[in-house]
Write a protein that holds these residues in place. Structure first.
Motif, PDB file in Angstrom:
ATOM      1  N   GLU A 189     -14.904 -79.503  -3.103  1.00 56.77           N
ATOM      2  CA  GLU A 189     -16.014 -78.634  -2.737  1.00 56.77           C
ATOM      3  C   GLU A 189     -15.550 -77.479  -1.856  1.00 56.77           C
ATOM      4  OE1 GLU A 189     -18.498 -81.557  -1.011  1.00 56.77           O
ATOM      5  OE2 GLU A 189     -19.239 -82.312  -2.933  1.00 56.77           O
ATOM      6  N   ASP A 190     -14.609 -77.776  -0.968  1.00 56.23           N
ATOM      7  CA  ASP A 190     -14.070 -76.737  -0.090  1.00 56.23           C
ATOM      8  C   ASP A 190     -13.393 -75.649  -0.919  1.00 56.23           C
ATOM      9  OD1 ASP A 190     -11.743 -76.366   2.579  1.00 56.23           O
ATOM     10  OD2 ASP A 190     -13.879 -75.986   2.673  1.00 56.23           O
ATOM     11  N   ALA A 191     -12.653 -76.072  -1.944  1.00 58.43           N
ATOM     12  CA  ALA A 191     -11.989 -75.102  -2.819  1.00 58.43           C
ATOM     13  C   ALA A 191     -13.008 -74.295  -3.605  1.00 58.43           C
ATOM     14  CB  ALA A 191     -11.044 -75.822  -3.767  1.00 58.43           C
ATOM     15  N   LEU A 192     -14.038 -74.931  -4.093  1.00 57.39           N
ATOM     16  CA  LEU A 192     -15.067 -74.228  -4.864  1.00 57.39           C
ATOM     17  C   LEU A 192     -15.763 -73.162  -4.019  1.00 57.39           C
ATOM     18  CD1 LEU A 192     -16.560 -77.348  -6.645  1.00 57.39           C
ATOM     19  CD2 LEU A 192     -15.579 -75.390  -7.844  1.00 57.39           C
ATOM     20  N   ILE A 193     -16.130 -73.537  -2.781  1.00 59.21           N
ATOM     21  CA  ILE A 193     -16.856 -72.617  -1.912  1.00 59.21           C
ATOM     22  C   ILE A 193     -15.991 -71.416  -1.529  1.00 59.21           C
ATOM     23  CG2 ILE A 193     -17.915 -72.402   0.369  1.00 59.21           C
ATOM     24  CD1 ILE A 193     -19.711 -73.782  -1.543  1.00 59.21           C
ATOM     25  N   ALA A 194     -14.682 -71.594  -1.598  1.00 57.48           N
ATOM     26  CA  ALA A 194     -13.781 -70.476  -1.264  1.00 57.48           C
ATOM     27  C   ALA A 194     -13.861 -69.354  -2.293  1.00 57.48           C
ATOM     28  CB  ALA A 194     -12.347 -70.979  -1.135  1.00 57.48           C
ATOM     29  N   HIS A 195     -14.431 -69.641  -3.482  1.00 55.59           N
ATOM     30  CA  HIS A 195     -14.614 -68.581  -4.483  1.00 55.59           C
ATOM     31  C   HIS A 195     -15.768 -67.691  -4.032  1.00 55.59           C
ATOM     32  CE1 HIS A 195     -15.498 -66.468  -8.192  1.00 55.59           C
ATOM     33  NE2 HIS A 195     -14.389 -66.958  -8.732  1.00 55.59           N
ATOM     34  N   PRO A 196     -15.604 -66.390  -4.002  1.00 54.54           N
ATOM     35  CA  PRO A 196     -16.637 -65.500  -3.461  1.00 54.54           C
ATOM     36  C   PRO A 196     -17.965 -65.545  -4.195  1.00 54.54           C
ATOM     37  CG  PRO A 196     -14.889 -64.252  -4.559  1.00 54.54           C
ATOM     38  CD  PRO A 196     -14.387 -65.656  -4.430  1.00 54.54           C
ATOM     39  N   ALA A 197     -17.979 -66.001  -5.459  1.00 52.48           N
ATOM     40  CA  ALA A 197     -19.232 -66.026  -6.214  1.00 52.48           C
ATOM     41  C   ALA A 197     -19.976 -67.348  -6.072  1.00 52.48           C
ATOM     42  CB  ALA A 197     -18.957 -65.752  -7.697  1.00 52.48           C
ATOM     43  N   VAL A 198     -19.362 -68.339  -5.412  1.00 48.19           N
ATOM     44  CA  VAL A 198     -19.979 -69.656  -5.290  1.00 48.19           C
ATOM     45  C   VAL A 198     -20.724 -69.759  -3.963  1.00 48.19           C
ATOM     46  CG1 VAL A 198     -19.564 -72.139  -5.151  1.00 48.19           C
ATOM     47  CG2 VAL A 198     -18.263 -70.740  -6.779  1.00 48.19           C
ATOM     48  N   ARG A 199     -22.033 -69.988  -4.043  1.00 44.89           N
ATOM     49  CA  ARG A 199     -22.845 -70.134  -2.834  1.00 44.89           C
ATOM     50  C   ARG A 199     -22.814 -71.565  -2.318  1.00 44.89           C
ATOM     51  NH1 ARG A 199     -27.334 -67.231  -1.969  1.00 44.89           N
ATOM     52  NH2 ARG A 199     -27.508 -68.626  -0.177  1.00 44.89           N
ATOM     53  N   GLU A 200     -23.009 -72.526  -3.223  1.00 47.15           N
ATOM     54  CA  GLU A 200     -23.030 -73.942  -2.852  1.00 47.15           C
ATOM     55  C   GLU A 200     -22.385 -74.738  -3.983  1.00 47.15           C
ATOM     56  OE1 GLU A 200     -26.836 -74.987  -0.261  1.00 47.15           O
ATOM     57  OE2 GLU A 200     -27.393 -74.218  -2.228  1.00 47.15           O
ATOM     58  N   ALA A 201     -21.870 -75.908  -3.625  1.00 49.10           N
ATOM     59  CA  ALA A 201     -21.262 -76.751  -4.651  1.00 49.10           C
ATOM     60  C   ALA A 201     -21.296 -78.205  -4.222  1.00 49.10           C
ATOM     61  CB  ALA A 201     -19.821 -76.320  -4.921  1.00 49.10           C
ATOM     62  N   ALA A 202     -21.466 -79.080  -5.177  1.00 55.42           N
ATOM     63  CA  ALA A 202     -21.369 -80.520  -4.958  1.00 55.42           C
ATOM     64  C   ALA A 202     -20.515 -81.096  -6.075  1.00 55.42           C
ATOM     65  CB  ALA A 202     -22.748 -81.167  -4.967  1.00 55.42           C
ATOM     66  N   VAL A 203     -19.653 -82.029  -5.725  1.00 52.52           N
ATOM     67  CA  VAL A 203     -18.736 -82.622  -6.703  1.00 52.52           C
ATOM     68  C   VAL A 203     -19.037 -84.109  -6.837  1.00 52.52           C
ATOM     69  CG1 VAL A 203     -16.323 -83.175  -7.180  1.00 52.52           C
ATOM     70  CG2 VAL A 203     -16.936 -80.904  -6.335  1.00 52.52           C
ATOM     71  N   ILE A 204     -19.163 -84.561  -8.054  1.00 51.92           N
ATOM     72  CA  ILE A 204     -19.433 -85.970  -8.350  1.00 51.92           C
ATOM     73  C   ILE A 204     -18.489 -86.434  -9.447  1.00 51.92           C
ATOM     74  CG2 ILE A 204     -21.864 -85.811  -7.687  1.00 51.92           C
ATOM     75  CD1 ILE A 204     -22.542 -85.669 -10.700  1.00 51.92           C
ATOM     76  N   GLY A 205     -18.415 -87.739  -9.625  1.00 51.04           N
ATOM     77  CA  GLY A 205     -17.693 -88.304 -10.750  1.00 51.04           C
ATOM     78  C   GLY A 205     -18.666 -88.780 -11.810  1.00 51.04           C
ATOM     79  N   ILE A 206     -18.386 -88.470 -13.057  1.00 50.53           N
ATOM     80  CA  ILE A 206     -19.239 -88.946 -14.144  1.00 50.53           C
ATOM     81  C   ILE A 206     -18.373 -89.766 -15.104  1.00 50.53           C
ATOM     82  CG2 ILE A 206     -20.751 -86.940 -13.908  1.00 50.53           C
ATOM     83  CD1 ILE A 206     -19.574 -85.861 -16.516  1.00 50.53           C
ATOM     84  N   PRO A 207     -18.974 -90.717 -15.807  1.00 54.41           N
ATOM     85  CA  PRO A 207     -18.187 -91.595 -16.663  1.00 54.41           C
ATOM     86  C   PRO A 207     -17.492 -90.847 -17.803  1.00 54.41           C
ATOM     87  CG  PRO A 207     -20.547 -91.929 -17.033  1.00 54.41           C
ATOM     88  CD  PRO A 207     -20.418 -91.053 -15.837  1.00 54.41           C
ATOM     89  N   ASP A 208     -16.240 -91.249 -18.063  1.00 57.35           N
ATOM     90  CA  ASP A 208     -15.450 -90.620 -19.117  1.00 57.35           C
ATOM     91  C   ASP A 208     -14.542 -91.669 -19.729  1.00 57.35           C
ATOM     92  OD1 ASP A 208     -14.424 -87.936 -20.343  1.00 57.35           O
ATOM     93  OD2 ASP A 208     -12.604 -89.014 -19.729  1.00 57.35           O
ATOM     94  N   GLU A 209     -14.503 -91.723 -21.040  1.00 56.50           N
ATOM     95  CA  GLU A 209     -13.732 -92.764 -21.719  1.00 56.50           C
ATOM     96  C   GLU A 209     -12.237 -92.630 -21.467  1.00 56.50           C
ATOM     97  OE1 GLU A 209     -16.857 -94.745 -22.593  1.00 56.50           O
ATOM     98  OE2 GLU A 209     -14.898 -95.443 -23.299  1.00 56.50           O
ATOM     99  N   LYS A 210     -11.738 -91.417 -21.375  1.00 57.41           N
ATOM    100  CA  LYS A 210     -10.303 -91.213 -21.214  1.00 57.41           C
ATOM    101  C   LYS A 210      -9.860 -91.350 -19.769  1.00 57.41           C
ATOM    102  CE  LYS A 210      -6.582 -87.888 -22.089  1.00 57.41           C
ATOM    103  NZ  LYS A 210      -6.233 -86.552 -22.665  1.00 57.41           N
ATOM    104  N   TRP A 211     -10.560 -90.693 -18.844  1.00 58.23           N
ATOM    105  CA  TRP A 211     -10.124 -90.618 -17.458  1.00 58.23           C
ATOM    106  C   TRP A 211     -10.801 -91.630 -16.547  1.00 58.23           C
ATOM    107  CZ3 TRP A 211      -5.907 -87.882 -17.125  1.00 58.23           C
ATOM    108  CH2 TRP A 211      -5.694 -86.829 -18.003  1.00 58.23           C
ATOM    109  N   GLY A 212     -11.750 -92.381 -17.075  1.00 62.52           N
ATOM    110  CA  GLY A 212     -12.505 -93.301 -16.224  1.00 62.52           C
ATOM    111  C   GLY A 212     -13.675 -92.559 -15.601  1.00 62.52           C
TER     112      GLY A 212
END
Length: 511
Positions: free
Chosen positions: A420-443
């Motif tokens: 999230e810290d990296a995302l917010i460092a982008h000048p066009a990103v106001r807010e961001a939240a990071v979650i994990g979602i289920p994926d067959e390959k990566w878990g």
């Protein structure tokens, strides 16, 4: 000699030392008639009047008084009028639905329910033995204007419960956190010490008072004779206007409030109010490094970060700029300030084998109301288990995430806050939240939910930006653009709401 500590100590001292000083400037724009300016003499009289009314109602020491209100002078007085003579204040989040308020009133066993006129509709379904509406029923809450009624004295046992504060309940029914007079007194005094609170301070209530009792600032600021400025609804421009009008020097806020102030400052004519004099204390989530830097560079305010929970009254750690960091570059200084901080005086912090942050202090809750098993679990081993993952480096705590929020992708642990810290460092990103979602390959797939500034930035642009700051496996594999992130009343992002559509129908919330 042993003298019990009690929350009334703060108002008693203010009345004794600063009787004619303006204690509080009430919110002028509210549905109930504003109290305007109230001196500490009158504030203490109103608190005594409230206690006398509760005597007349037959609410004994230990009885619960629930109040649903936005920030207001009446709520501020109630911290002393209710708890100051042995009753238990139950401050309730004014944004809750009627069913949620009904649960809290019933669970706490509140005999008295006081509501703001804006939420009077709650009374259609929420009941208590005595029900009052602020403004309309003031004589039934604080007594007849000018009354010198003397309430029944209370023995003052510091180990009795002063407030029951219900947790936000983002994953289940909220739990009532029992905080004692000793908890609240020591939290307030320790907080005041670390942020150098004095009689010359002017506190703007940008934090909801119901939330962990305003982090203890209603008590601390009163005890030193500081002036309270009530802000009913958070608005970036209004924050700047109140600072300019009242000479505000200190505020407590969630990161979303910081963002609102930064946005308003961009359109503010002339010099930003409070430059070089305001200190803003932030908690609720670790703010991005870029935001911390902007507060210091663009607003010219001192940035202080704390960490704690409702269960810890809340103060556990404090991070304030140190002279040893003077030679560092501004962004490095901001990075240092992005940590949760070092343990406050009297607090012990440890990290267990699972990476969970544990705490011991005089501020830790007495118990969860009517939940002995939950209490035993939270206080196992004579340590409070925060439920947060973190690490200690040179005495400074860094919060990695809620334990359940760590994403395991391809066998690697990914800390969402770092992404999230990296995302917010982008000048066009106001807010961001990071979650994990289920994926067959990566878990689990690292997924970013992003609010932009309205520009034409693409998911590919954002991922490319993240790759300049993070290892490849940490970068989002999927980006969803939204207009706003779901938040609690205190500004915390409700990640369970974001996860829900991806995990529905699964027995486990990990893959």
């Amino acid at each position: 000699m042993f003298v019990d500590l009690g929350v009334r100590d703060f108002l008693d001292r203010a009345e004794l030392v600063y009787p004619d000083r303006v204690a509080v400037v009430d919110e002028p724009d509210q549905p109930a008639p504003s109290w305007g300016e109230v001196t500490y003499r009158d504030m203490a009289r109103l608190a005594r009047g409230q206690a006398a009314v509760l005597d007349a109602l037959g609410v004994a020491a230990g009885g619960r008084v629930a109040i649903v209100s936005q920030n207001a002078a009446r709520l501020l007085v109630s911290f002393f009028g209710v708890s100051g003579r042995g009753r238990i204040l139950v401050p309730i989040n004014f944004r809750l639905a009627a069913a949620e308020v009904a649960y809290i009133v019933a669970d706490s066993g509140a005999e008295v329910l006081i509501v703001d006129p804006e939420v009077e509709h709650l009374l259609d379904t929420v009941t208590a033995k005595h029900v009052f509406v602020i403004g309309r029923d003031d004589e039934n809450i604080f007594g007849v204007p000018g009354s010198t009624a003397t309430p029944v004295e209370w023995s003052g046992d510091e180990n009795t419960t002063a407030t029951i504060n219900y947790t936000s309940g983002t994953t289940a029914r909220p739990k009532g956190v029992q905080l004692t007079h000793r908890n609240l007194w020591l939290n307030a005094v320790t907080f005041a010490l670390h942020v150098a609170l004095t009689e010359n301070d002017v506190l703007l209530h940008t934090l909801p008072m119901f939330h962990a009792n305003g982090w203890g600032m209603p008590y601390a600021a009163t005890g030193v004779g500081a002036r309270h400025i009530v802000l009913r609804k958070v608005d970036g421009g209004e924050i700047l206007r109140r600072i300019a009008e009242h000479g505000v020097t200190i505020m407590c806020a969630a990161p979303a409030v910081v963002t609102a102030a930064l946005d308003a400052a961009a359109a503010w004519p002339g010099e930003i109010p409070g430059r070089g004099t305001v200190r803003i204390i932030v908690a609720g989530a670790p703010p991005p490094t870029r935001v911390i830097h902007r507060v210091r560079a663009e607003l010219g305010w001192e940035f202080i970060q704390i960490y704690g929970l409702t269960e810890t009254s809340p103060l556990l750690t404090v991070n304030r700029f140190r002279s040893e960091w003077e030679a560092d570059e501004p962004m490095e200084q901001a990075r240092r300030l992005g940590r949760a901080g070092a343990p406050a005086l009297g607090v012990r912090i440890a990290i267990d084998e699972d990476g969970e942050v544990l705490a011991r202090s005089n501020h830790v809750l007495d118990a969860y109301w009517n939940k002995p098993e939950e209490t035993e679990k939270a206080l196992a081993g004579d340590w409070f288990h925060t439920g947060d993952k973190g690490s200690l480096d040179d005495a400074y705590l860094t919060i990695a995430d809620r334990k359940k929020d760590v994403i395991i992708s391809g066998g690697e642990n990914v800390t969402s806050i770092e992404v999230e810290d990296a995302l917010i460092a982008h000048p066009a990103v106001r807010e961001a939240a990071v979650i994990g979602i289920p994926d067959e390959k990566w878990g689990e797939l690292v997924t970013a939910i992003v609010v932009t500034d309205g520009s034409t930035v693409t998911a590919a642009d954002i991922v490319a930006h993240c790759r300049t700051l993070l290892a490849g496996y940490k970068c989002p594999k999927r980006i969803e653009f939204v207009d706003a992130l779901p938040r609690t009343a205190t500004g915390k992002i409700q990640k369970f709401v974001l996860r829900r559509p991806f995990w529905e129908g699964r027995d486990k919330q990990v893959n």
